[in-house]
Design an enzyme around this catalytic site. Structure first.
Site, PDB file in Angstrom:
ATOM      1  N   GLN A 297       9.525 -38.886 -11.089  1.00 14.30           N
ATOM      2  CA  GLN A 297       9.031 -38.147  -9.932  1.00 14.30           C
ATOM      3  C   GLN A 297       9.683 -38.722  -8.686  1.00 14.30           C
ATOM      4  O   GLN A 297       9.617 -39.931  -8.419  1.00 14.30           O
ATOM      5  CB  GLN A 297       7.509 -38.248  -9.834  1.00 14.30           C
TER       6      GLN A 297
ATOM      7  N   GLY B 195      -6.958 -30.622 -12.606  1.00 17.54           N
ATOM      8  CA  GLY B 195      -8.239 -30.175 -13.147  1.00 17.54           C
ATOM      9  C   GLY B 195      -8.350 -30.094 -14.639  1.00 17.54           C
ATOM     10  O   GLY B 195      -9.422 -29.764 -15.163  1.00 17.54           O
TER      11      GLY B 195
ATOM     12  N   HIS C 113      -1.288 -31.246  -5.765  1.00 18.71           N
ATOM     13  CA  HIS C 113      -1.293 -32.707  -5.621  1.00 18.71           C
ATOM     14  C   HIS C 113      -2.659 -33.289  -5.964  1.00 18.71           C
ATOM     15  O   HIS C 113      -3.098 -34.291  -5.399  1.00 18.71           O
ATOM     16  CB  HIS C 113      -0.896 -33.100  -4.193  1.00 18.71           C
TER      17      HIS C 113
ATOM     18  N   ARG D 102      -5.443 -38.079 -13.272  1.00 24.35           N
ATOM     19  CA  ARG D 102      -6.604 -38.971 -13.249  1.00 24.35           C
ATOM     20  C   ARG D 102      -7.123 -39.304 -14.649  1.00 24.35           C
ATOM     21  O   ARG D 102      -7.451 -40.474 -14.894  1.00 24.35           O
ATOM     22  CB  ARG D 102      -7.706 -38.346 -12.398  1.00 24.35           C
TER      23      ARG D 102
ATOM     24  N   THR E 171       1.352 -40.488 -11.173  1.00 22.51           N
ATOM     25  CA  THR E 171       0.288 -41.141 -10.413  1.00 22.51           C
ATOM     26  C   THR E 171       0.804 -42.498  -9.975  1.00 22.51           C
ATOM     27  O   THR E 171       1.647 -43.104 -10.642  1.00 22.51           O
ATOM     28  CB  THR E 171      -0.981 -41.314 -11.257  1.00 22.51           C
TER      29      THR E 171
ATOM     30  N   ARG F 182      -5.053 -33.974  -3.108  1.00 22.88           N
ATOM     31  CA  ARG F 182      -4.858 -35.150  -2.267  1.00 22.88           C
ATOM     32  C   ARG F 182      -4.052 -34.859  -0.994  1.00 22.88           C
ATOM     33  O   ARG F 182      -3.888 -35.757  -0.172  1.00 22.88           O
ATOM     34  CB  ARG F 182      -4.165 -36.256  -3.075  1.00 22.88           C
TER      35      ARG F 182
END
Length: 356
Positions: free
Chosen positions: A129, A282, A249, A304, A75, A252
């Protein structure tokens, strides 16, 4: 306090524009919602009288043997959410035995992120990443930084030929980071003036040939993130990937793709055990981890939830998220009659309301 409580605490503490940046997704955010709803479509069908007093939940991952089956997905811009930024996330992940995937868009250079993780655990695994640049010399410079920092794997994002259209960000006019914040890994790259920042690249020109070049030039295992189609999973293995990450993603990029979980079984079948399959998107509870592992994932990432923990309570909040998911998963594994992750098999997952 559960993960939803931390989410709400984070929402109250953040600038609404920054909250929307993290919470939002592409288009009407149908995929963002469906990633979570997908887990509600499945139920676990337990086995009985075959468990044990203790369970081994360690996952053997590329560059991270014996890691938690829950890792921190990449993130961006952690310092936007908490002054501790990526180093706080890194220390929390290391303390909980979880892999951290730090990213190209980190507000802290990769070397400092790895150092923070190793300050908690000298053996902590940090993956990098990578958003591949159409100029290969820039990509190679980023890879060298990750290698020099001590990262143990590369995670190449392959589902971003262009930027997703984020309705909330467009409405809020959020196009640039505030002063004092930057994607520090993009500083001092080849082709830019000393000290200058290069824009984070997203290019439809990046291809399987770039994957070949990367695999050929690094000794680190290379995983491809953003695989949804089983044909691409097979190609990933053929081009030398050490793992594939089933991901949309976090909703997004495209608002017209399936939930990541719904794509997992077909990708796992296509890979056929040749490399590990991971999933993000999720995951919000320990039973979600169990469903994903039963459907073919070796580990799952949370994005998230981890940054909500960071925004709400800093390093302690990230630890709280990872510990809660680990403990809930262990409890679910016991209820399913399992002793280890591999005891969760596809026949133990059914559509809600159904049996075999």
């Amino acid at each position: 306090m559960n993960l939803r409580d931390l989410h709400e605490k984070a929402r109250r503490s953040l600038d609404p524009v920054h909250y929307d940046y993290v919470a939002g997704g592409a288009g009407e955010e149908r995929v963002v919602a469906d990633n979570e709803r997908a887990f509600d479509r499945y139920a676990l069908l337990p086995r009985v009288l075959c468990g044990g007093e203790r369970r081994d939940t360690a996952a053997d991952l590329p560059g991270a043997p014996g890691a938690s089956p829950v890792f921190v997905a990449p993130t961006a811009f952690h310092r936007l959410l908490h002054p501790g930024g990526e180093p706080a996330t890194a220390r929390a992940a290391a303390a909980e035995g979880a892999v951290l995937v730090t990213g190209t868009a980190s507000t802290t250079p990769v070397a400092e992120v790895v150092a923070a993780a190793r300050s908690r655990d000298r053996e902590a695994a940090v993956w990098f990443q990578l958003t591949a640049h159409p100029r290969r010399e820039a990509t190679r410079a980023l890879v060298r930084r990750a290698e020099d920092a001590g990262c143990t794997a590369l995670v190449v994002t392959v589902d971003s030929p262009v930027f997703g259209r984020h309705t909330r960000d467009l409405r809020n006019g959020f196009t640039d980071l505030p002063p004092g914040h930057a994607a520090e890994n993009m500083r001092d790259l080849p082709g830019a003036p000393p000290g200058a920042l290069t824009d984070i690249p997203m290019s439809p020109a990046v291809s399987w040939a770039d994957v070949d070049d990367l695999v050929r030039r690094t000794a680190l295992p290379v995983l491809l993130k953003g695989i949804l189609h089983p044909a691409d999973a097979r190609l990933a293995v053929e081009h030398g990937a050490a793992g594939v990450l089933v991901s949309n993603h976090g909703g997004r990029q495209s608002d017209a793709v399936p939930a990541a979980l719904d794509c997992l079984p077909a990708v796992a079948d296509a890979v056929a055990g040749r490399v590990p399959v991971l999933l993000d998107g999720g995951v919000r509870r320990g039973s979600d981890v169990a469903v994903a592992l039963a459907l073919g994932a070796r580990a799952v990432g949370v994005g998230r939830p981890a940054v909500w923990g960071l925004a709400a309570e800093g390093e302690a909040g990230v630890r709280r998220v990872l510990a809660a998911l680990r403990d809930e998963y262990d409890h679910t594994l016991a209820l399913c009659g399992g002793r280890r992750n591999s005891d969760l098999t596809r026949d133990m997952v059914v559509r809600k309301g159904g049996t075999w």
